[in-house]
Design an enzyme around this catalytic site. Structure first.
Site, PDB file in Angstrom:
ATOM      1  N   GLU A 287       0.878  -1.170   0.000  1.00 48.33           N
ATOM      2  CA  GLU A 287       0.000   0.000   0.000  1.00 48.33           C
ATOM      3  C   GLU A 287       0.907   1.209   0.000  1.00 48.33           C
ATOM      4  O   GLU A 287       1.670   1.433   0.937  1.00 48.33           O
ATOM      5  CB  GLU A 287      -0.927  -0.022   1.222  1.00 48.33           C
ATOM      6  CG  GLU A 287      -2.112   0.924   1.079  1.00 48.33           C
ATOM      7  CD  GLU A 287      -1.836   2.301   1.641  1.00 48.33           C
ATOM      8  OE1 GLU A 287      -1.434   3.186   0.851  1.00 48.33           O
ATOM      9  OE2 GLU A 287      -2.010   2.489   2.839  1.00 48.33           O
ATOM     10  N   CYS A 321      -2.598   8.207   4.590  1.00 46.55           N
ATOM     11  CA  CYS A 321      -2.491   7.915   3.160  1.00 46.55           C
ATOM     12  C   CYS A 321      -3.812   8.204   2.465  1.00 46.55           C
ATOM     13  O   CYS A 321      -3.846   8.436   1.259  1.00 46.55           O
ATOM     14  CB  CYS A 321      -2.042   6.485   2.929  1.00 46.55           C
ATOM     15  SG  CYS A 321      -3.003   5.254   3.808  1.00 46.55           S
TER      16      CYS A 321
END
Length: 522
Positions: A287, A321
């Site tokens: 990720e 994020c």
């Protein structure tokens, strides 16, 4: 408080009992600061010749603890321990593994306030964000235990072959890979270690988890929960140290069968290329961040949009994020939206995140604070800074890493619309229509989360065309943030993820296993 369920969507109106429990836990945590914390390898605490001090971003003079600088020898010892434990762990009946994971979840939940107090001190999160991160890990462990149980351990009987004179039985079985590495980021050290560790363990892999150098304390507390739940020696191992030494040794170790990494695009892609260049490809669940956009049309509820935009852009000082960093608003409603946004931002309470009512604390690392100053200088020279744009150094913020929430307007071709900053900086651009907004939203290489405020027809069009793995529409709780296990799977498209599958989704656990087709003829 029994009727209150804490998630990132419900964190805005907690009961008073939650604050009281956090205050008590904070006092306990502060009384234990400055202790020495070892590695955890093969069921034993291990200390190195070299250590480093972890300091709070709230006050750089406050030492949270002393942690070990692991080198290649310590990493090798952890890998060897995990490899030795792997045969016994993968053969452990899966109901026993599931039961142990649920015990970990119970321990995390029992310790939620004490762990959250450390997370708040270490990362600079406000108390609700810290509590949410810790509770999320309890939910990860339960979610993956339930998923493994629901799928009967991913062991499925298939139809017999239609062979005359014989009985030919078929099965599909998913099996673990071996030693799994977990490398976590500084911003969610507990959750983004705990989630992958739970997935790797329930599927039968053993684990070596490397804590982020800037925020190692939370991962140590996760290690304590795993130990106290009774997991066998070597099944999980905990190391601290620099990315350039300990992290590199882990990623390059020949016993590493698979890895979960959360961090920057450039580091993630380097890991991906390294894993692809070996004798055979190995699984890499990556990720790699986001440059997340929200679109606001002339049909939007602007009050709802402004609230959701503010919460997503400045929660955790923009260091998620999934944080919102770009807004594209139709020209006809741009001035009204800006006015409403500025009103919300001006009311944000910025300061010591340990205090109740503070929404935005410091950034987590000195490097982030330095980057904030560089980007703000660039904005002052090339954009219209509508608010913020400076470090906050007065009073109790003098020794911390505090930055003002910043809103800047610029043309769509400004370079900071494409660069991931990971800071409390929100870029806004006016566009002619929703089609122009969508084109800009999809233009970047990353595709993690995205948001939309508009009519029902516009939302359907947005969901059909946006290039992002996690999408939200007309959401006041957060334009691009707030995923929770069991409610919103979380994973990115394009440069934001390597698998096309999302955390806590129907498809996540199989990433940690490989399929074996079994045919037995009687």
């Amino acid at each position: 408080m029994s009727s209150f369920r804490l998630t990132y969507s419900t964190m805005f109106n907690p009961p008073d009992e939650l604050h009281q429990a956090f205050e008590a836990a904070l006092a306990r945590a502060q009384a234990q600061l400055g202790q020495r914390h070892g590695l955890f390898i093969d069921g034993e605490e291990v200390f190195c010749q070299a250590q480093f001090a972890s300091r709070s971003p709230i006050d750089s003079e406050q030492v949270l603890g002393h942690f070990q600088l692991a080198g290649s020898e310590e990493v090798d010892a952890a890998m060897q321990a995990a490899q030795a434990a792997y045969p016994g762990w993968r053969r452990t009946p899966w109901p026993q593994r599931v039961a142990l994971l649920r015990k970990v979840a119970d321990l995390v939940e029992q310790r939620v306030y004490d762990i959250a107090a450390v997370v708040a001190l270490e990362v600079g999160k406000n108390r609700m964000e810290a509590l949410g991160e810790v509770q999320e890990v309890a939910d990860f462990f339960r979610c993956y235990a339930d998923d493994f149980e629901r799928n009967n351990g991913f062991d499925h009987t298939l139809p017999d072959d239609p062979v005359a004179g014989y009985r030919s039985h078929n099965r599909s079985v998913l099996k673990p890979y071996g030693v799994w590495g977990v490398v976590a980021p500084f911003n969610f050290p507990f959750a983004l270690t705990g989630g992958p560790v739970a997935a790797a363990l329930v599927t039968g892999n053993t684990v070596v988890m490397k804590a982020p150098s800037d925020t190692p304390y939370a991962v140590r507390l996760l290690s304590d929960c795993l130990r106290d739940a009774g997991l066998p020696r070597g099944v999980f191992n905990f190391i601290t140290g620099s990315g350039s030494v300990a992290g590199k040794a882990l990623i390059e170790h020949p016993l590493l069968a698979g890895i979960t990494f959360t961090g920057s695009y450039h580091t993630g892609m380097a890991i991906y290329r390294h894993f692809a260049a070996g004798a055979y490809p190995r699984p890499a669940v990556l990720e790699m961040g986001g440059k997340n956009a929200a679109i606001v049309t002339r049909h939007a509820d602007l009050d709802r949009a402004a609230l959701g935009i503010m919460r997503s852009a400045f929660g955790l000082s923009g260091q998620k994020c999934s944080a919102l960093s770009r807004v594209y608003v139709e020209e006809s409603v741009a001035d009204t939206l800006i006015d409403k946004l500025l009103s919300h931002i001006c009311q944000l309470k910025v300061g010591n995140p340990l205090q109740a009512g503070v929404y935005m604390g410091p950034v987590a690392t000195p490097a982030a604070a330095a980057n904030y100053e560089l980007y703000c200088a660039q904005l002052h020279a090339s954009a219209k800074v509508l608010c913020g744009g400076q470090r906050l150094l007065d009073g109790e913020m003098e020794n911390g890493l505090f930055c003002a929430p910043t809103l800047a307007e610029a043309p769509v071709d400004h370079p900071l619309f494409s660069q991931e900053m990971f800071l409390p900086i929100l870029m806004l651009a006016r566009v002619a229509d929703k089609e122009a907004a969508l084109a800009e939203a999809n233009r970047v290489e990353l595709g993690l989360t995205a948001g939309m405020y508009g009519s029902e027809e516009e939302v359907a069009w947005f969901l059909d065309n946006i290039e992002a793995g996690v999408t939200y529409s007309n959401r006041p709780q957060g334009a691009t943030t707030g995923a929770w296990p069991g409610y919103q799977p979380f994973g990115g498209w394009k440069g934001s993820g390597s698998t096309g599958k999302a955390i806590a989704s129907f498809y996540y656990l199989p990433l940690y296993m490989r399929e074996q087709s079994q045919t037995v003829v009687e």
